[in-house]
Design an enzyme around this catalytic site. Structure first.
Site, short mmCIF file in Angstrom:
data_model
loop_
_atom_site.label_atom_id
_atom_site.label_comp_id
_atom_site.label_asym_id
_atom_site.label_seq_id
_atom_site.Cartn_x
_atom_site.Cartn_y
_atom_site.Cartn_z
N CYS A 2 40.91 33.06 47.00
CA CYS A 2 41.03 31.62 46.80
C CYS A 2 39.84 31.14 45.97
O CYS A 2 38.90 31.87 45.73
CB CYS A 2 41.03 30.92 48.14
SG CYS A 2 42.24 31.62 49.26
N ARG A 27 42.63 31.35 40.69
CA ARG A 27 42.31 32.19 41.85
C ARG A 27 43.31 32.04 42.97
O ARG A 27 43.36 32.85 43.90
CB ARG A 27 40.91 31.87 42.36
CG ARG A 27 39.84 32.39 41.44
CD ARG A 27 38.50 32.46 42.13
NE ARG A 27 38.50 33.16 43.38
CZ ARG A 27 38.04 34.39 43.56
NH1 ARG A 27 37.61 35.08 42.55
NH2 ARG A 27 38.04 34.93 44.76
N TRP A 74 45.42 30.89 47.98
CA TRP A 74 46.44 31.92 47.78
C TRP A 74 46.65 32.49 49.18
O TRP A 74 45.78 33.16 49.72
CB TRP A 74 45.91 32.98 46.84
CG TRP A 74 46.91 33.98 46.36
CD1 TRP A 74 47.78 33.83 45.33
CD2 TRP A 74 47.13 35.29 46.88
NE1 TRP A 74 48.53 34.97 45.18
CE2 TRP A 74 48.16 35.87 46.11
CE3 TRP A 74 46.58 36.03 47.92
CZ2 TRP A 74 48.64 37.16 46.34
CZ3 TRP A 74 47.05 37.31 48.16
CH2 TRP A 74 48.07 37.87 47.36
N ASN A 100 37.25 31.99 51.82
CA ASN A 100 37.89 32.98 50.97
C ASN A 100 37.75 34.32 51.69
O ASN A 100 36.64 34.74 51.98
CB ASN A 100 37.15 33.01 49.62
CG ASN A 100 37.84 33.86 48.60
OD1 ASN A 100 38.95 34.34 48.83
ND2 ASN A 100 37.19 34.03 47.47
N GLY A 101 38.87 34.97 52.03
CA GLY A 101 38.80 36.24 52.75
C GLY A 101 39.77 36.26 53.91
O GLY A 101 40.58 35.35 54.06
N GLU A 486 50.43 50.03 30.32
CA GLU A 486 49.85 48.69 30.25
C GLU A 486 50.85 47.70 29.64
O GLU A 486 50.97 46.56 30.09
CB GLU A 486 48.53 48.73 29.46
CG GLU A 486 47.86 47.40 29.24
CD GLU A 486 47.54 46.62 30.50
OE1 GLU A 486 47.64 47.16 31.62
OE2 GLU A 486 47.20 45.43 30.37
N LYS A 490 52.28 44.39 31.51
CA LYS A 490 52.19 43.02 30.95
C LYS A 490 53.55 42.34 31.03
O LYS A 490 53.65 41.19 31.45
CB LYS A 490 51.73 43.04 29.48
CG LYS A 490 50.28 43.36 29.24
CD LYS A 490 49.32 42.28 29.67
CE LYS A 490 48.92 42.37 31.09
NZ LYS A 490 47.91 43.26 31.56
N GLU A 493 54.64 41.59 34.74
CA GLU A 493 53.81 40.57 35.38
C GLU A 493 54.23 39.15 34.99
O GLU A 493 54.28 38.27 35.84
CB GLU A 493 52.35 40.71 34.92
CG GLU A 493 51.53 41.72 35.64
CD GLU A 493 50.10 41.78 35.09
OE1 GLU A 493 49.18 41.71 35.89
OE2 GLU A 493 49.92 41.89 33.85
N HIS A 509 63.50 64.36 31.66
CA HIS A 509 63.53 64.80 33.06
C HIS A 509 64.04 63.71 33.98
O HIS A 509 63.73 63.70 35.17
CB HIS A 509 62.13 65.28 33.49
CG HIS A 509 61.64 66.44 32.70
ND1 HIS A 509 62.23 67.68 32.76
CD2 HIS A 509 60.66 66.54 31.77
CE1 HIS A 509 61.61 68.51 31.93
NE2 HIS A 509 60.65 67.83 31.32
N LYS A 608 44.49 36.47 40.15
CA LYS A 608 43.57 37.07 39.19
C LYS A 608 42.65 38.09 39.84
O LYS A 608 42.35 39.13 39.29
CB LYS A 608 42.76 35.96 38.53
CG LYS A 608 41.82 36.43 37.45
CD LYS A 608 42.58 36.81 36.22
CE LYS A 608 41.71 37.40 35.14
NZ LYS A 608 42.52 38.23 34.24
C1 G6P Z 1 44.95 41.91 39.81
C2 G6P Z 1 45.10 41.21 38.49
C3 G6P Z 1 45.16 42.24 37.36
C4 G6P Z 1 43.94 43.14 37.41
C5 G6P Z 1 43.74 43.78 38.78
C6 G6P Z 1 42.38 44.44 38.90
O1 G6P Z 1 46.10 42.65 40.08
O2 G6P Z 1 46.27 40.42 38.50
O3 G6P Z 1 45.21 41.58 36.12
O4 G6P Z 1 44.08 44.15 36.45
O5 G6P Z 1 43.80 42.78 39.80
O6 G6P Z 1 41.40 43.45 38.80
P1 G6P Z 1 39.90 43.70 38.34
O7 G6P Z 1 39.25 42.37 38.43
O8 G6P Z 1 39.32 44.69 39.31
O9 G6P Z 1 39.95 44.25 36.96
#
Ligand code: G6P
Length: 613
Positions: A2, A27, A74, A100-101, A486, A490, A493, A509, A608
């Site tokens: 959060c 966040r 969150w 937060n936590g 990756e 993207k 997500e 395979h 994030k």
């Molecule tokens: C979350 C984010 C991703 C990120 C991952 C790792 O899943 O949505 O975008 O790659 O965490 O986060 P970090 O801050 O450790 O790179």
């Protein structure tokens, strides 16, 4: 997970808190709230949904007062609703908390408080903290001491900020473990607290960061810090050089789009001061890498989550090739529980944008316990992953706000390349002539990224072809294989299209059984040692009626003749090509998501910074 912000000064707190929350909405964005002290009473406003709902509520019923706290949530315990939104108040309403936590022992603490007559109003673990502080404050202790006692009872990792109507001239902030940061910002006759820097940058660049197990007493004129056990500690103010404007969207419709375009600058920044292009030398002083350590390392483990783990997959290939050290990638959430074989001759490299990802930090703890050489590649300066490592590389990308990571993917690719070159030099596995050549190529990388970005419009047709599909496949080989992963991440997500990635050689395979007209294949086929193999993969796909979108190199005429959509990019050698091949895939995901009307910067169910397990 959060966002937290707090203010104490002489200005009206509510607008400052709401503005700060706006910067932190990435966040958490399922509910939000603020609390302000006025005339010996605390007034709270909370709303479910996005921050704008809270802004409206405060406009409808304004808040007065110059001391307050705010939160954007969150959900972890209890559904996202007004009742479960922070701030949470104690039974009397005199003590109010944002958090937060996750309180791991909250059921046990809740039961204990219920037995002593406390009734609860929410399903959250956070309310336990407010009630517990009130319980300890009832004994006539100060707010600080009550917070100290309460925090001492909590299991798990936490960032906590507390105000009380009985002591209206102070804010108490505490950090326990790795649930995100607690930053204290110093102004003139006013002070700020926040979980993340963007909330503070409009007001000050002088900041102090709490470590785990520290509690701060913040007044209008300053702050003092003690450990949980009560020992006074000096936490120095540092000057942070991130520009407040860097946390803004500028002329772009979305942070993600802005951040994709910022890669020309961020890649230049991550090389700045670290490379002598003429002499082919690399300097990474913050890594604390001595020749003796470089020669001693027998194994490298790159550990990370999400996008950062895909950067690790490229890093593994580079370190093996240039420094000839056996390397592997270990997803942090797996490494932490596997009792992995790690010793003092193993280098563990944690990669993390936020530097606060719970699993990555736990993997680092595990590596530390086993005596590894521990390094991190981190974007957020002052974050936990930076502080607990033996040495670090800072990505130099500036704040990344879009949940889907873009610029914090390409910067570590360059950092890992630099590290591989340096290790290769120190271990004698990279001849000087090759080193000169490889390092010289780096210089043109930001310009080549700019060239890829300038071709953005040419991706519109491919995005249009993707916008209505439900599944697609990404294929790559060699250094492009991690880019397939990756690229697929993207797309899924932010557009919610199911996208799967495969090493192209695995196609036959299994995944080839999926290929038909309704299953587009995105193939990475730049001019590299795997080019011919990719050509045959593409032929096999076309033979089965599949639509192919292919990233290829300028001047290639074979691929454009075979595929439905060719995306040419400039040539660069295979070690650096991931930095270019990902650019069109980031843009393709972005454009597809926009066409589908998705919330690009705040995709559903994602956050994030994942500071819980
Ligand atoms: C979350 C984010 C991703 C990120 C991952 C790792 O899943 O949505 O975008 O790659 O965490 O986060 P970090 O801050 O450790 O790179």
């Amino acid at each position: 997970m959060c966002g937290i912000v707090a203010y104490i000064g002489s200005r009206e707190a509510a607008p400052i808190l709401l503005e700060g929350l706006k910067r932190l909405e990435y966040r958490g964005y399922d509910s939000a709230g603020v609390a302000v002290i006025h005339d010996g009473k605390i007034a709270v406003r909370r709303e479910a949904g996005k921050l704008k709902n809270l802004v409206k509520a405060v406009q409808a019923e304004p808040l007065q007062g110059s001391v307050g706290i705010g939160h954007t949530r969150w959900a972890t315990h209890g559904e996202p609703s007004e009742r479960n939104a922070h701030p949470h108040a104690s039974a009397s309403g005199d003590i109010v908390v944002v958090h937060n936590g996750i309180v791991e022992n909250f059921l046990e603490l809740k039961e204990e408080l219920q037995q002593s007559g406390v009734t609860f109003r929410s399903e959250t673990d956070t309310e336990v903290i407010a009630q517990l502080i009130e319980h300890y404050a009832a004994g006539g202790t100060t707010l600080f001491e009550a917070v100290q006692s309460a925090v001492g009872r909590l299991r798990g990792a936490h960032g906590i900020v507390v105000i009380s109507s009985h002591e209206p001239d102070r804010i108490i902030a505490a950090r326990l473990g790795n649930a995100g940061g607690v930053a204290i910002g110093a102004g003139q006759g006013e002070m700020f607290v926040a979980s993340d820097m963007p909330a503070l940058l409009d007001h000050t660049r002088r900041m102090a960061f709490l470590d785990s197990g520290q509690i701060a007493l913040v007044t209008r004129d300053g702050f003092s810090v003690r450990t949980l056990e009560g020992t006074a500690v000096e936490v120095p103010l540092q000057t942070v050089d991130w520009d407040a404007a860097a946390a803004e969207k500028g002329n772009y419709a979305h942070f993600m789009h802005k951040e994709i375009h910022e890669q020309v600058r961020s890649l230049g920044d991550t090389m700045a001061g670290r490379v002598d292009f003429e002499r082919g030398e690399v300097f990474l002083p913050t890594l604390q890498l001595t020749p003796a350590v470089a020669r001693r390392i027998k194994r490298v483990i790159l550990t990370a989550c999400g996008t950062a783990s895909h950067a690790g997959m490229v890093g593994r290939i580079l370190i093996e090739r240039l420094a000839r050290i056996p390397s592997e990638v270990d997803i942090a959430s797996e490494l932490r529980y596997r009792d992995p074989i790690i010793d003092r001759d193993t280098a563990v490299i944690a990669i993390s944008q936020s530097g606060e990802t719970a699993d990555t930090l736990a993997a680092m703890d595990e590596a530390r316990r086993k005596g590894a050489v521990l390094w991190s590649i981190v974007n957020v300066v002052g974050s936990q992953a930076m502080r607990i490592a033996d040495g670090y590389l800072s990505m130099q990308t500036g704040p990344e706000i879009g949940v889907a990571s873009t610029k914090a993917f390409t910067a570590p690719l360059v950092d890992l390349f630099l590290l591989a070159v340096l290790l290769g030099k120190l271990r004698g596995t990279l001849p000087d002539s090759e080193r000169l050549e490889r390092v010289a190529e780096l210089r043109k990388l930001p310009g080549l990224v700019g060239e890829c970005l300038s071709r953005e419009e040419s991706l519109s047709k491919a995005a249009d072809a993707l916008k209505d599909v439900t599944h697609c496949l990404y294929l790559g080989r060699g250094s492009s294989m991690p880019i397939a992963y990756e690229g697929a991440l993207k797309l899924k997500e932010i557009s919610y299209i199911h996208a799967e990635a495969y090493p192209a050689g695995e196609m036959k395979h299994g995944p080839i059984a999926l290929v038909d007209k309704s299953m587009p294949v995105i193939a990475l086929a730049p001019r590299d040692p795997w080019y011919e193999k990719m050509i045959s993969q593409i032929e096999q796909t076309k033979a089965r009626g599949g639509t192919v979108i292919a990233v290829c190199t300028d001047g290639d005429d074979r691929i454009p003749a075979m595929v439905d959509f060719a995306i040419p990019i400039p040539y660069v050698s295979w070690m650096l090509s991931p930095v270019l091949t990902i650019i069109p895939l980031q843009l393709l995901a972005y454009k597809t998501a926009v066409l589908r009307g998705c919330d690009v910067d705040q995709p559903r169910n994602l956050a994030k910074s994942v500071t819980v397990e």
